[in-house]
Design an enzyme around this catalytic site. Sequence first.
Site, PDB file in Angstrom:
ATOM      1  N   SER A  10      39.565  37.523  34.757  1.00 17.01           N
ATOM      2  CA  SER A  10      40.212  38.841  34.819  1.00 17.01           C
ATOM      3  C   SER A  10      41.553  38.701  34.132  1.00 17.01           C
ATOM      4  CB  SER A  10      40.418  39.254  36.279  1.00 17.01           C
ATOM      5  OG  SER A  10      41.464  40.188  36.354  1.00 17.01           O
ATOM      6  N   HIS A  35      36.277  40.196  32.315  1.00 19.58           N
ATOM      7  CA  HIS A  35      36.279  41.191  33.397  1.00 19.58           C
ATOM      8  C   HIS A  35      37.537  42.038  33.201  1.00 19.58           C
ATOM      9  CE1 HIS A  35      35.647  42.542  37.627  1.00 19.58           C
ATOM     10  NE2 HIS A  35      36.964  42.525  37.689  1.00 19.58           N
ATOM     11  N   ASP A  37      39.833  45.115  34.312  1.00 16.98           N
ATOM     12  CA  ASP A  37      40.127  45.918  35.501  1.00 16.98           C
ATOM     13  C   ASP A  37      40.780  47.243  35.117  1.00 16.98           C
ATOM     14  OD1 ASP A  37      39.399  44.153  37.777  1.00 16.98           O
ATOM     15  OD2 ASP A  37      40.859  42.809  36.846  1.00 16.98           O
ATOM     16  N   MET A  39      42.265  50.670  36.476  1.00 17.83           N
ATOM     17  CA  MET A  39      42.799  51.280  37.716  1.00 17.83           C
ATOM     18  C   MET A  39      43.491  52.582  37.355  1.00 17.83           C
ATOM     19  SD  MET A  39      44.457  47.969  39.570  1.00 17.83           S
ATOM     20  CE  MET A  39      43.648  46.367  39.590  1.00 17.83           C
ATOM     21  N   HIS A  70      35.463  46.788  35.338  1.00 16.40           N
ATOM     22  CA  HIS A  70      35.583  47.009  36.790  1.00 16.40           C
ATOM     23  C   HIS A  70      36.348  48.310  36.980  1.00 16.40           C
ATOM     24  CE1 HIS A  70      37.092  45.473  40.958  1.00 16.40           C
ATOM     25  NE2 HIS A  70      36.358  46.558  41.048  1.00 16.40           N
ATOM     26  N   MET A  72      37.975  50.821  38.859  1.00 11.96           N
ATOM     27  CA  MET A  72      38.619  51.194  40.131  1.00 11.96           C
ATOM     28  C   MET A  72      39.246  52.574  39.933  1.00 11.96           C
ATOM     29  SD  MET A  72      40.103  47.451  41.036  1.00 11.96           S
ATOM     30  CE  MET A  72      39.996  46.867  39.355  1.00 11.96           C
ATOM     31  N   MET A 141      33.692  42.637  46.604  1.00 12.06           N
ATOM     32  CA  MET A 141      35.139  42.391  46.494  1.00 12.06           C
ATOM     33  C   MET A 141      35.592  41.437  47.594  1.00 12.06           C
ATOM     34  SD  MET A 141      36.346  43.900  43.851  1.00 12.06           S
ATOM     35  CE  MET A 141      38.082  43.546  44.155  1.00 12.06           C
ATOM     36  N   ASP A 175      34.982  38.822  43.342  1.00 10.52           N
ATOM     37  CA  ASP A 175      36.208  39.156  42.620  1.00 10.52           C
ATOM     38  C   ASP A 175      37.359  39.282  43.600  1.00 10.52           C
ATOM     39  OD1 ASP A 175      38.124  40.129  40.886  1.00 10.52           O
ATOM     40  OD2 ASP A 175      37.242  42.125  40.719  1.00 10.52           O
TER      41      ASP A 175
HETATM   42  O1  LIG Z   1      39.798  43.720  40.656  1.00  8.82           O
HETATM   43  C1  LIG Z   1      40.658  42.939  40.907  1.00  8.82           C
HETATM   44  C2  LIG Z   1      41.811  43.320  41.773  1.00  8.82           C
HETATM   45  O2  LIG Z   1      41.626  44.622  42.186  1.00  8.82           O
HETATM   46  C3  LIG Z   1      40.530  41.561  40.379  1.00  8.82           C
HETATM   47  O3  LIG Z   1      39.732  41.520  39.219  1.00  8.82           O
HETATM   48  C4  LIG Z   1      41.750  40.714  40.284  1.00  8.82           C
HETATM   49  O4  LIG Z   1      42.541  41.097  39.207  1.00  8.82           O
HETATM   50  C5  LIG Z   1      41.393  39.271  40.175  1.00  8.82           C
HETATM   51  O5  LIG Z   1      42.560  38.524  40.143  1.00  8.82           O
HETATM   52  P1  LIG Z   1      42.786  37.264  41.107  1.00  8.82           P
HETATM   53  O6  LIG Z   1      42.665  37.757  42.529  1.00  8.82           O
HETATM   54  O7  LIG Z   1      41.700  36.281  40.779  1.00  8.82           O
HETATM   55  O8  LIG Z   1      44.152  36.810  40.762  1.00  8.82           O
HETATM   56 FE   LIG Z   2      38.270  43.209  39.218  1.00  6.34          FE
END
Ligand SMILES: O=C(CO)[C@@H](O)[C@H](O)COP(=O)(O)O
Ligand SMILES: [Fe+2]
Length: 228
Positions: A10, A35, A37, A39, A70, A72, A141, A175
């Site tokens: 990520s 991956h 993310d 948001m 991903h 969100m 998650m 994740d």
């Molecule tokens: O979707 C998410 C957080 O919402 C993840 O993808 C995190 O960004 C992963 O990062 P780490 O927890 O591994 O630092």
């Molecule tokens: Fe994620």
Amino acid sequence: MAYSAKIGPSILSSDLAQLGRECERMMECGADYLHLDVMDGHFVPNITFGHPMVECLRHSIGPDPFFDMHMMVSRPEQWVKPMAAAGANQYTFHLEATTNPGNLIKEIRESSMKVGLAIKPGTTVEELAPWAGQIDMALVMTVEPGFGGQKFMDDMMPKVSWLRSQFPSLDIEVDGGVGPDSIHRCAEAGANMIVSGSAVVSSDDPRSVIALLKNVVIEAIQKRSLDR
Ligand SMILES: O=C(CO)[C@@H](O)[C@H](O)COP(=O)(O)O
Ligand SMILES: [Fe+2]
């Protein structure tokens, strides 16, 4: 057993001003996929980027790296076509964000993307199960979505074990807080797609971390196939 071990960094915790370079660096270090993310500030209390950034990344790093989006976001239906046009390969939406998962799955497939279905820590795996036969990947998650660098929630592992027992060939992704300290639990439970953000991106030696994570998952898959 159709699934294999895959590691997807990520890039949330990376230097976002250098995103293209950071993605290339992860692929050079042995990542199997990226991956990404997304948001929206509504579904989660944070904002990252949307399809225009994904389109730029795709142009910058070429056609090969697999983009697992991903999503969100509060209205996942809204971004299916823009993300497909931007070059996304898999659209992972949250079960909590839609009232009609079946229709969304159909729309994602019609847009030629793979389908991922994610659940937050408070959502039971039984709520995901009715859709498991129609999706390519289930995402469990292991933190509350919204931020990188949080602590891994070990109590999510029964969800992964249950999914693996019920759907032996499904891709199962974890994740949140996954790194060298938590990978054994994820692998033993049956996860095969591993998202790791800060543990990989902030490491001085991301190649070694990716290799370690992957070897642990490969060994768990081999053990599971011998036990059958
Ligand atoms: O979707 C998410 C957080 O919402 C993840 O993808 C995190 O960004 C992963 O990062 P780490 O927890 O591994 O630092
Ligand atoms: Fe994620």
